[in-house]
Design a protein around this motif. Sequence first.
Motif, short mmCIF file in Angstrom:
data_model
loop_
_atom_site.label_atom_id
_atom_site.label_comp_id
_atom_site.label_asym_id
_atom_site.label_seq_id
_atom_site.Cartn_x
_atom_site.Cartn_y
_atom_site.Cartn_z
N CYS A 39 9.26 9.75 -5.91
CA CYS A 39 8.32 10.15 -7.00
C CYS A 39 8.54 9.86 -8.80
CB CYS A 39 7.49 11.29 -6.86
SG CYS A 39 6.52 11.49 -5.18
N CYS A 40 7.58 9.45 -9.29
CA CYS A 40 7.75 9.15 -10.81
C CYS A 40 6.59 10.03 -11.43
CB CYS A 40 7.83 8.00 -11.37
SG CYS A 40 9.16 6.92 -10.64
N LYS A 41 6.70 10.85 -12.38
CA LYS A 41 5.91 11.62 -13.20
C LYS A 41 5.74 11.17 -14.55
CE LYS A 41 3.85 16.28 -13.75
NZ LYS A 41 4.09 17.78 -13.42
N CYS A 64 4.35 7.63 -6.33
CA CYS A 64 5.28 7.68 -5.27
C CYS A 64 5.20 6.86 -4.15
CB CYS A 64 4.72 9.17 -4.46
SG CYS A 64 4.73 10.71 -5.63
N ASN A 65 6.36 6.89 -3.60
CA ASN A 65 6.80 5.83 -2.28
C ASN A 65 7.63 6.51 -1.56
OD1 ASN A 65 7.38 3.82 -0.76
ND2 ASN A 65 7.63 2.38 -2.30
N HIS A 66 6.73 7.08 -0.39
CA HIS A 66 7.32 8.19 0.41
C HIS A 66 8.11 7.72 1.24
CE1 HIS A 66 5.07 11.46 -1.46
NE2 HIS A 66 4.01 10.67 -1.28
N ASN A 67 8.41 6.28 1.53
CA ASN A 67 9.03 5.69 2.61
C ASN A 67 10.72 5.33 2.14
OD1 ASN A 67 7.03 5.64 4.25
ND2 ASN A 67 6.09 3.55 3.63
N GLN A 68 10.70 5.23 0.73
CA GLN A 68 12.18 5.02 0.22
C GLN A 68 12.28 5.52 -1.07
OE1 GLN A 68 12.42 0.92 0.20
NE2 GLN A 68 10.99 0.60 -1.48
N THR A 69 13.47 5.54 -1.47
CA THR A 69 14.06 6.24 -2.71
C THR A 69 13.62 5.02 -3.89
OG1 THR A 69 15.60 7.53 -1.95
CG2 THR A 69 15.70 7.11 -4.11
N ILE A 70 13.04 5.26 -4.85
CA ILE A 70 12.58 4.60 -6.05
C ILE A 70 13.44 4.75 -7.27
CG2 ILE A 70 10.35 3.78 -5.06
CD1 ILE A 70 8.98 5.67 -7.02
N SER A 71 13.84 3.89 -8.09
CA SER A 71 14.53 4.07 -9.33
C SER A 71 13.65 4.32 -10.65
CB SER A 71 15.32 2.81 -9.59
OG SER A 71 14.48 1.66 -9.74
N HIS A 72 12.49 3.91 -10.52
CA HIS A 72 11.61 3.87 -11.66
C HIS A 72 10.44 3.38 -11.27
CE1 HIS A 72 13.25 -0.06 -12.70
NE2 HIS A 72 11.90 -0.18 -13.30
N CYS A 73 9.27 3.57 -12.27
CA CYS A 73 7.74 3.29 -12.15
C CYS A 73 7.36 2.90 -13.30
CB CYS A 73 6.89 4.56 -11.42
SG CYS A 73 7.61 5.19 -10.13
N LEU A 74 6.47 1.62 -13.17
CA LEU A 74 5.74 1.23 -14.23
C LEU A 74 4.34 1.85 -14.22
CD1 LEU A 74 7.26 -2.33 -14.49
CD2 LEU A 74 7.85 -0.25 -15.88
N PHE A 75 3.57 2.02 -15.33
CA PHE A 75 2.26 2.64 -15.41
C PHE A 75 1.16 1.39 -16.30
CE2 PHE A 75 5.12 6.37 -14.21
CZ PHE A 75 4.29 6.77 -13.41
N ALA A 131 0.96 -1.21 -0.03
CA ALA A 131 -0.03 -0.01 -0.02
C ALA A 131 0.68 1.25 0.11
CB ALA A 131 -1.02 -0.03 1.15
N LYS A 132 2.07 1.16 -0.17
CA LYS A 132 3.17 2.28 -0.01
C LYS A 132 2.94 3.27 -1.33
CE LYS A 132 6.63 0.80 3.28
NZ LYS A 132 7.75 0.30 3.63
N ALA A 133 2.93 2.54 -2.33
CA ALA A 133 2.73 3.31 -3.50
C ALA A 133 1.38 4.15 -3.70
CB ALA A 133 3.02 2.43 -4.86
N ASP A 134 1.64 5.30 -4.05
CA ASP A 134 0.69 6.13 -4.09
C ASP A 134 0.64 6.98 -5.61
OD1 ASP A 134 -1.43 7.70 -3.27
OD2 ASP A 134 -0.28 9.65 -2.72
N LEU A 135 -0.61 6.69 -6.22
CA LEU A 135 -0.82 7.36 -7.58
C LEU A 135 -1.93 8.30 -7.45
CD1 LEU A 135 -0.46 7.08 -10.74
CD2 LEU A 135 -2.20 5.72 -10.88
#
Length: 214
Positions: free
Chosen positions: A67-69, A40-51, A18-22
């Motif tokens: 976060c990834c935009k 976004c995943n506010h608990n840790q740094t992320i490298s990239h996101c898939l949509f 449930a950490k990922a937020d869109l």
Amino acid sequence: MIQLSNLCILLSLTAELAKADLSVSAEVLTLSDWTDLTCCNHNQTISHCLFFADSRDIGQQNSSGDCCKFTVRGEKLQGKTEELQTTVTVQCTSKPDNNMSQNVTISVWRIFLSGKRILAIMVISGILILLSFLIIFISIIYITTNQGYGQKLYSARAQEMDNDNQGANSGSAEGQIVEDELLYATVNHSGAGENSAPAVKFDSETVYATVVID
């Protein structure tokens, strides 16, 4: 103890998932509009996101933070469907922890106009419809008023003609009465003399008289 441990692990995994937020910048758009998908995943740094849109991979975006935009067009979100309006379920996954976001729904209209243009067209159409009704209403009032005025004018003219006819009939009757009261006489004068005596002869069955002067 084993069941309690399993429950704790399940709760921990649920929290991680449930950490990922869109979030989206626009939930209603057309084929030509664009919307921003922010994962976004506010608990840790992320490298990239898939949509994903309706479980279809629509793209990925690298991130240098938490976060990834990703900016996507309505035409790509809707896919190959031919429906006029489509509700699309959008998700994202943050890497490397593979946390999946909650579902977000976006409505896509199958027209190539921006939302502002659609609103402008709707406003202009509404104004034109109101003007049309106003013109029809004014025309009805104008026609009704002219009909009432015409009927009054026709009644006045008819009354005037009746009065003229009555006056003409009255004059004819008076003339007939005067003419009936006239007596006609024919006077023959053959010469004047001292011994001449006037003679009046009435024609039988008439009101005419002949006066003879010798």
